[in-house]
Design a protein around this motif. Sequence first.
Motif, PDB file in Angstrom:
ATOM      1  N   TYR A 179       4.177  10.118  -6.994  1.00 13.38           N
ATOM      2  CA  TYR A 179       5.415  10.590  -7.618  1.00 13.38           C
ATOM      3  C   TYR A 179       5.348  10.555  -9.144  1.00 13.38           C
ATOM      4  CZ  TYR A 179      10.407  11.210  -8.450  1.00 13.38           C
ATOM      5  OH  TYR A 179      11.618  11.686  -8.878  1.00 13.38           O
ATOM      6  N   PHE A 180       4.791   9.480  -9.699  1.00 14.48           N
ATOM      7  CA  PHE A 180       4.827   9.304 -11.148  1.00 14.48           C
ATOM      8  C   PHE A 180       3.542   9.745 -11.856  1.00 14.48           C
ATOM      9  CE2 PHE A 180       7.942   6.179  -9.629  1.00 14.48           C
ATOM     10  CZ  PHE A 180       9.036   6.523 -10.413  1.00 14.48           C
ATOM     11  N   MET A 181       2.415   9.762 -11.151  1.00 16.40           N
ATOM     12  CA  MET A 181       1.149  10.052 -11.809  1.00 16.40           C
ATOM     13  C   MET A 181       0.545  11.388 -11.397  1.00 16.40           C
ATOM     14  SD  MET A 181      -0.495   6.205 -11.562  1.00 16.40           S
ATOM     15  CE  MET A 181      -1.905   6.633 -12.576  1.00 16.40           C
ATOM     16  N   LEU A 182       0.964  11.913 -10.253  1.00 17.59           N
ATOM     17  CA  LEU A 182       0.422  13.190  -9.797  1.00 17.59           C
ATOM     18  C   LEU A 182       1.536  14.234  -9.742  1.00 17.59           C
ATOM     19  CD1 LEU A 182      -2.017  11.849  -7.052  1.00 17.59           C
ATOM     20  CD2 LEU A 182      -2.549  12.521  -9.402  1.00 17.59           C
ATOM     21  N   VAL A 183       1.469  15.120  -8.772  1.00 18.97           N
ATOM     22  CA  VAL A 183       2.398  16.262  -8.752  1.00 18.97           C
ATOM     23  C   VAL A 183       3.706  15.959  -8.035  1.00 18.97           C
ATOM     24  CG1 VAL A 183       0.549  17.945  -8.904  1.00 18.97           C
ATOM     25  CG2 VAL A 183       1.261  17.123  -6.665  1.00 18.97           C
ATOM     26  N   GLY A 184       3.852  14.785  -7.493  1.00 14.94           N
ATOM     27  CA  GLY A 184       5.060  14.458  -6.742  1.00 14.94           C
ATOM     28  C   GLY A 184       4.760  14.253  -5.268  1.00 14.94           C
ATOM     29  N   LEU A 185       5.788  13.910  -4.532  1.00 18.71           N
ATOM     30  CA  LEU A 185       5.612  13.624  -3.112  1.00 18.71           C
ATOM     31  C   LEU A 185       5.452  14.912  -2.310  1.00 18.71           C
ATOM     32  CD1 LEU A 185       8.260  10.799  -2.562  1.00 18.71           C
ATOM     33  CD2 LEU A 185       5.832  10.581  -3.112  1.00 18.71           C
ATOM     34  N   SER A 186       4.593  14.837  -1.303  1.00 19.66           N
ATOM     35  CA  SER A 186       4.377  15.961  -0.396  1.00 19.66           C
ATOM     36  C   SER A 186       4.938  15.614   0.978  1.00 19.66           C
ATOM     37  CB  SER A 186       2.881  16.282  -0.297  1.00 19.66           C
ATOM     38  OG  SER A 186       2.356  16.628  -1.568  1.00 19.66           O
ATOM     39  N   VAL A 187       4.840  16.567   1.886  1.00 19.57           N
ATOM     40  CA  VAL A 187       5.385  16.355   3.228  1.00 19.57           C
ATOM     41  C   VAL A 187       4.739  15.146   3.893  1.00 19.57           C
ATOM     42  CG1 VAL A 187       5.686  17.368   5.517  1.00 19.57           C
ATOM     43  CG2 VAL A 187       5.886  18.806   3.488  1.00 19.57           C
ATOM     44  N   ASP A 188       3.423  14.987   3.704  1.00 21.18           N
ATOM     45  CA  ASP A 188       2.737  13.864   4.340  1.00 21.18           C
ATOM     46  C   ASP A 188       3.245  12.523   3.816  1.00 21.18           C
ATOM     47  OD1 ASP A 188       1.389  14.906   1.975  1.00 21.18           O
ATOM     48  OD2 ASP A 188      -0.044  13.285   2.258  1.00 21.18           O
ATOM     49  N   ASP A 189       3.681  12.492   2.545  1.00 24.36           N
ATOM     50  CA  ASP A 189       4.234  11.252   1.998  1.00 24.36           C
ATOM     51  C   ASP A 189       5.578  10.914   2.645  1.00 24.36           C
ATOM     52  OD1 ASP A 189       2.161  10.814  -0.018  1.00 24.36           O
ATOM     53  OD2 ASP A 189       2.992  12.588  -0.987  1.00 24.36           O
ATOM     54  N   TYR A 190       6.406  11.922   2.830  1.00 25.21           N
ATOM     55  CA  TYR A 190       7.704  11.680   3.459  1.00 25.21           C
ATOM     56  C   TYR A 190       7.541  11.228   4.913  1.00 25.21           C
ATOM     57  CZ  TYR A 190       9.952  13.834  -0.581  1.00 25.21           C
ATOM     58  OH  TYR A 190      10.391  14.109  -1.853  1.00 25.21           O
ATOM     59  N   VAL A 191       6.568  11.805   5.590  1.00 25.42           N
ATOM     60  CA  VAL A 191       6.309  11.383   6.969  1.00 25.42           C
ATOM     61  C   VAL A 191       5.827   9.935   6.995  1.00 25.42           C
ATOM     62  CG1 VAL A 191       4.897  11.785   9.024  1.00 25.42           C
ATOM     63  CG2 VAL A 191       5.830  13.722   7.759  1.00 25.42           C
ATOM     64  N   VAL A 207       0.836  -1.207   0.000  1.00 22.64           N
ATOM     65  CA  VAL A 207       0.000   0.000   0.000  1.00 22.64           C
ATOM     66  C   VAL A 207       0.869   1.254   0.000  1.00 22.64           C
ATOM     67  CG1 VAL A 207      -1.664   1.338   1.345  1.00 22.64           C
ATOM     68  CG2 VAL A 207      -1.953  -1.134   1.112  1.00 22.64           C
ATOM     69  N   LEU A 208       1.929   1.254   0.803  1.00 24.15           N
ATOM     70  CA  LEU A 208       2.815   2.416   0.868  1.00 24.15           C
ATOM     71  C   LEU A 208       3.516   2.650  -0.468  1.00 24.15           C
ATOM     72  CD1 LEU A 208       4.191   4.659   2.466  1.00 24.15           C
ATOM     73  CD2 LEU A 208       5.879   2.984   3.250  1.00 24.15           C
ATOM     74  N   LEU A 209       4.007   1.582  -1.093  1.00 23.07           N
ATOM     75  CA  LEU A 209       4.692   1.723  -2.375  1.00 23.07           C
ATOM     76  C   LEU A 209       3.737   2.188  -3.470  1.00 23.07           C
ATOM     77  CD1 LEU A 209       7.063  -1.391  -2.354  1.00 23.07           C
ATOM     78  CD2 LEU A 209       7.639   1.003  -1.903  1.00 23.07           C
ATOM     79  N   LEU A 210       2.515   1.685  -3.454  1.00 22.96           N
ATOM     80  CA  LEU A 210       1.520   2.138  -4.429  1.00 22.96           C
ATOM     81  C   LEU A 210       1.220   3.621  -4.242  1.00 22.96           C
ATOM     82  CD1 LEU A 210      -1.000  -0.854  -4.479  1.00 22.96           C
ATOM     83  CD2 LEU A 210       0.554  -0.150  -6.313  1.00 22.96           C
ATOM     84  N   ARG A 211       1.134   4.041  -3.007  1.00 24.17           N
ATOM     85  CA  ARG A 211       0.890   5.460  -2.718  1.00 24.17           C
ATOM     86  C   ARG A 211       2.025   6.315  -3.271  1.00 24.17           C
ATOM     87  NH1 ARG A 211      -0.335   8.387   3.050  1.00 24.17           N
ATOM     88  NH2 ARG A 211       0.524  10.438   2.535  1.00 24.17           N
ATOM     89  N   VAL A 212       3.259   5.903  -2.991  1.00 25.11           N
ATOM     90  CA  VAL A 212       4.417   6.663  -3.458  1.00 25.11           C
ATOM     91  C   VAL A 212       4.469   6.679  -4.987  1.00 25.11           C
ATOM     92  CG1 VAL A 212       6.939   6.720  -3.518  1.00 25.11           C
ATOM     93  CG2 VAL A 212       5.749   6.253  -1.360  1.00 25.11           C
ATOM     94  N   TYR A 213       4.192   5.545  -5.605  1.00 28.32           N
ATOM     95  CA  TYR A 213       4.231   5.464  -7.071  1.00 28.32           C
ATOM     96  C   TYR A 213       3.212   6.411  -7.700  1.00 28.32           C
ATOM     97  CZ  TYR A 213       3.770   3.620 -11.790  1.00 28.32           C
ATOM     98  OH  TYR A 213       3.713   3.504 -13.157  1.00 28.32           O
ATOM     99  N   VAL A 214       1.985   6.366  -7.198  1.00 31.42           N
ATOM    100  CA  VAL A 214       0.926   7.210  -7.757  1.00 31.42           C
ATOM    101  C   VAL A 214       1.249   8.683  -7.552  1.00 31.42           C
ATOM    102  CG1 VAL A 214      -1.496   7.879  -7.521  1.00 31.42           C
ATOM    103  CG2 VAL A 214      -0.868   5.458  -7.526  1.00 31.42           C
TER     104      VAL A 214
END
Length: 207
Positions: free
Chosen positions: A51-63, A42-49
Amino acid sequence: MASRVAGRHWDPSQLPTAYRNESKVPYLLSVHGILFVIAVIVLLLRVYVRYFMLVGLSVDDYVMLAAGACSIAMLVTFIDETKNGLGRHWLAIPYEQMERFALFAWVSSLFVVTGVNLVKISIGLFLLRVTQTQRWRKFIIFMIVFLILIIITFLGTLIFQCIPVEAAWKYDMRPAAKCFSSETYIAIGIFNNCEQIYPRRGILEPH
């Protein structure tokens, strides 16, 4: 070899073989492993979507990634705990293993407290990006700061639960050490379950 904890002595080799060999380790590892794999996927899918499909990672993703790192550390310590007594009868564990188990359980508790609260902080940061009312933004910011203070407070409590610190896993030091009572940990557990961040309808309501 006789085991001893806080003045108690016994010889695990004198216990019945079936009792000494009884273990829930396969079950514990299976459940923990399955849940860990699901969480990682689930975490990897979130990061993939993101980073690659939307605007990139946000602070909440890094946390959330930091929380994932805590989960990996928890898995490592959990595996070592199963090698040193977790899932077996307490009386069947030699003292040397029991001390190592207590050490890894102590380390694991630090990652548990940090990881669980980082997940809550990540949710709060996500809600900050979608909430539309100033009132709820202030509330979420307050809760995020509160959770950061909770992490610091709980880590301090767990690290210094005994003075000297080593008494947390070295049972022979317990009689002369100063340690928190079991009631303290019960209170921490109850409090930790109460300080949740729940998305509410009002957060997404317009002005």
